[in-house]
Motif scaffolding. Sequence first.
Motif, PDB file in Angstrom:
ATOM      1  N   GLU A 140       0.822  -1.208   0.105  1.00  0.00           N
ATOM      2  CA  GLU A 140      -0.157  -0.046   0.006  1.00  0.00           C
ATOM      3  C   GLU A 140       0.811   1.157  -0.047  1.00  0.00           C
ATOM      4  N   ILE A 141       0.185   2.509  -0.423  1.00  0.00           N
ATOM      5  CA  ILE A 141       1.141   3.650  -0.135  1.00  0.00           C
ATOM      6  C   ILE A 141       1.394   4.196   0.995  1.00  0.00           C
ATOM      7  N   SER A 142       2.614   4.355   1.122  1.00  0.00           N
ATOM      8  CA  SER A 142       2.947   5.044   2.717  1.00  0.00           C
ATOM      9  C   SER A 142       2.424   6.548   2.862  1.00  0.00           C
ATOM     10  N   TYR A 143       2.121   6.954   4.109  1.00  0.00           N
ATOM     11  CA  TYR A 143       1.885   8.335   4.377  1.00  0.00           C
ATOM     12  C   TYR A 143       2.276   8.688   5.808  1.00  0.00           C
ATOM     13  N   THR A 144       2.674  10.066   5.787  1.00  0.00           N
ATOM     14  CA  THR A 144       3.348  10.544   6.933  1.00  0.00           C
ATOM     15  C   THR A 144       2.201  10.720   7.916  1.00  0.00           C
ATOM     16  N   LEU A 145       2.422  10.655   9.276  1.00  0.00           N
ATOM     17  CA  LEU A 145       1.792  10.916  10.086  1.00  0.00           C
ATOM     18  C   LEU A 145       1.749  12.196  11.127  1.00  0.00           C
ATOM     19  N   LYS A 146       0.474  12.467  11.455  1.00  0.00           N
ATOM     20  CA  LYS A 146       0.476  13.845  12.368  1.00  0.00           C
ATOM     21  C   LYS A 146       0.900  13.522  13.814  1.00  0.00           C
ATOM     22  N   SER A 147       0.309  12.346  14.426  1.00  0.00           N
ATOM     23  CA  SER A 147       0.713  12.090  15.961  1.00  0.00           C
ATOM     24  C   SER A 147       0.532  10.410  15.779  1.00  0.00           C
ATOM     25  N   THR A 148       1.311   9.855  17.050  1.00  0.00           N
ATOM     26  CA  THR A 148       1.388   8.670  16.971  1.00  0.00           C
ATOM     27  C   THR A 148       1.353   8.423  18.705  1.00  0.00           C
ATOM     28  N   LYS A 149       0.764   7.434  19.258  1.00  0.00           N
ATOM     29  CA  LYS A 149       0.855   6.914  20.451  1.00  0.00           C
ATOM     30  C   LYS A 149       0.997   5.338  20.758  1.00  0.00           C
ATOM     31  N   ILE A 150       1.841   4.910  21.441  1.00  0.00           N
ATOM     32  CA  ILE A 150       1.941   3.505  21.712  1.00  0.00           C
ATOM     33  C   ILE A 150       1.834   3.284  23.365  1.00  0.00           C
ATOM     34  N   SER A 151       0.969   2.501  23.531  1.00  0.00           N
ATOM     35  CA  SER A 151       0.791   2.098  24.979  1.00  0.00           C
ATOM     36  C   SER A 151       0.777   0.465  25.232  1.00  0.00           C
ATOM     37  N   MET A 152       0.709   0.305  26.465  1.00  0.00           N
ATOM     38  CA  MET A 152       0.963  -1.259  26.791  1.00  0.00           C
ATOM     39  C   MET A 152       0.115  -1.542  28.352  1.00  0.00           C
ATOM     40  N   GLN A 153      -0.796  -2.380  28.191  1.00  0.00           N
ATOM     41  CA  GLN A 153      -1.738  -2.601  29.439  1.00  0.00           C
ATOM     42  C   GLN A 153      -1.755  -4.323  29.374  1.00  0.00           C
ATOM     43  N   PRO A 154      -1.997  -4.710  30.468  1.00  0.00           N
ATOM     44  CA  PRO A 154      -2.273  -6.476  30.585  1.00  0.00           C
ATOM     45  C   PRO A 154      -3.231  -6.873  29.772  1.00  0.00           C
ATOM     46  N   ALA A 155      -2.816  -8.076  29.065  1.00  0.00           N
ATOM     47  CA  ALA A 155      -3.436  -8.593  28.029  1.00  0.00           C
ATOM     48  C   ALA A 155      -4.835  -9.308  28.962  1.00  0.00           C
ATOM     49  N   PRO A 156      -5.895  -9.402  28.040  1.00  0.00           N
ATOM     50  CA  PRO A 156      -7.170 -10.124  28.699  1.00  0.00           C
ATOM     51  C   PRO A 156      -6.761 -11.450  28.912  1.00  0.00           C
ATOM     52  N   ARG A 157      -7.402 -11.956  30.100  1.00  0.00           N
ATOM     53  CA  ARG A 157      -6.989 -13.505  30.265  1.00  0.00           C
ATOM     54  C   ARG A 157      -7.771 -14.230  29.214  1.00  0.00           C
ATOM     55  N   ARG A 158      -7.072 -15.544  28.954  1.00  0.00           N
ATOM     56  CA  ARG A 158      -7.669 -16.273  28.097  1.00  0.00           C
ATOM     57  C   ARG A 158      -8.322 -17.408  28.766  1.00  0.00           C
ATOM     58  N   HIS A 159      -9.465 -17.855  28.095  1.00  0.00           N
ATOM     59  CA  HIS A 159     -10.449 -18.714  28.794  1.00  0.00           C
ATOM     60  C   HIS A 159     -10.150 -20.290  28.102  1.00  0.00           C
TER      61      HIS A 159
END
Length: 470
Positions: free
Chosen positions: A451-470
């Motif tokens: 796909e065509i690449s495009y530049t970005l205005k803002s980014t945010k990377i966060s991490m939180q506990p993954a939901p528990r698997r049943h």
Amino acid sequence: MKPLCVLLLLLGLCSAAAAEGLPAPSNPVTNAPILPPDAPGQGKSRFAMLDDVRLLANGLLQLGQSLREFVHKTKAQINDIFEKLNIFDRSFYQLSVVTSEIKEEEEELKKTTTFLKVNNEEIRNLSLEINSKIDGILQERSQLQTKVGGLEEKLKGLSQSMAPADQIQEMTALKDVIESQERTITDLLTAVRGQNEQLNYQSSKIKSLEDKLNFDPFQETAEKPPNSQSDPPSVLHYLPEISTNGSMNSSDLPMDCSEIFNQGQRNSGVYAIKPNQSKPFNVFCEMSSDGGAVVIQRREDGSVDFDQTWEKYKKGFGDLQQEFWLGLEKIYAIARQREYMMHIQLEDWKQETRSIAYLFTLDGPATDFTLHLTHLRGNLTDAMSNHTGMRFSTKDRDNDNHEDSNCARNYTGGWWFNACGDTNLNGRYLWLKSRGRSLRRKAIYWKPGREISYTLKSTKISMQPAPRRH
């Protein structure tokens, strides 16, 4: 035209001579008399007249052919001129459109410059106010040290005069409180200096931007120039083992933002955490209905230069309230506690926001913080799965799969490059969309597959506990 005029003149003279009984004019070539066509008894003259008519007809035919060729050539030249005029009209229209766009961009840049000048004045005033507060705090610290010295002398005198045990304990407690207050003031001074440095850095960035806008107001890409000579002040240092009030041990701190959320906090902001087997440090917690998430990277205005060295990316840099990289050591300390989910949110220059989530783990410094990803969900096309298993790379530590190139040096910023990959969220910040492919690849971009690449205005990377698997 000249032969035709001569022939017509000769015919006119012949007719006039015949009518008035004058001698016929002679042929200018043979000097033979030219007789009118109906002269009685003179057959040779009649045939001579027919020869002249034939010559005249041949001349007229040649003249007609020449005129027809001339007309065709003239039509072709006129058509060519019309085509060139149409091309000129289209070019002039396009030039008018580009000129109007440039004028609109110039007006926007003028407004931005005015806004930045106002902010620069506010920052300068804040810097002066902070400097005055620092001077006041230094004076108070000097006075407090003097008082502490006097109290120490009194304590020595009292201990020598065999003061009661309860008084000695009370004085010892007072001394501990004073020492705690001194540590608090020291930490406050450090924080104030850090904020002052941050304000000075922001002021210098705004000044450089003003100079750039004044120098070239029509520049299309409007790249915010990083200051490569000075590093941005880091506010991501580790905290001391005992809090500033001297009463709570760092072991009482939560392990991540999800625990802070479970304790009842619902406001996003900066909090202190202590992951297992790590020193305590500050993080920005983003609170939502899904719980608390640790923000590990944020880009929004280009105020921080992300083209940093390996040591900077390991420790972290920037401002937790604005743009920052939390640091590979801190991200690893959080990620090793339990199974986490990485959430990436991107915004382009059309104000369209999309996100994607991965189940991820991060290896330690012995493997240069190797990343492992599993795509979970999101409305953003996956561009990170082929980066799984990659070591982190910077301009001074090349760990990508490209044998003939250093991706971090060529495309700027530290990232988990894969020769050189389809995305780089730590690239150079561009204020407007760039038309140049080479400059676009050095910016913050997301390019899934073909796909065509495009530049970005803002980014945010966060991490939180993954939901528990049943």
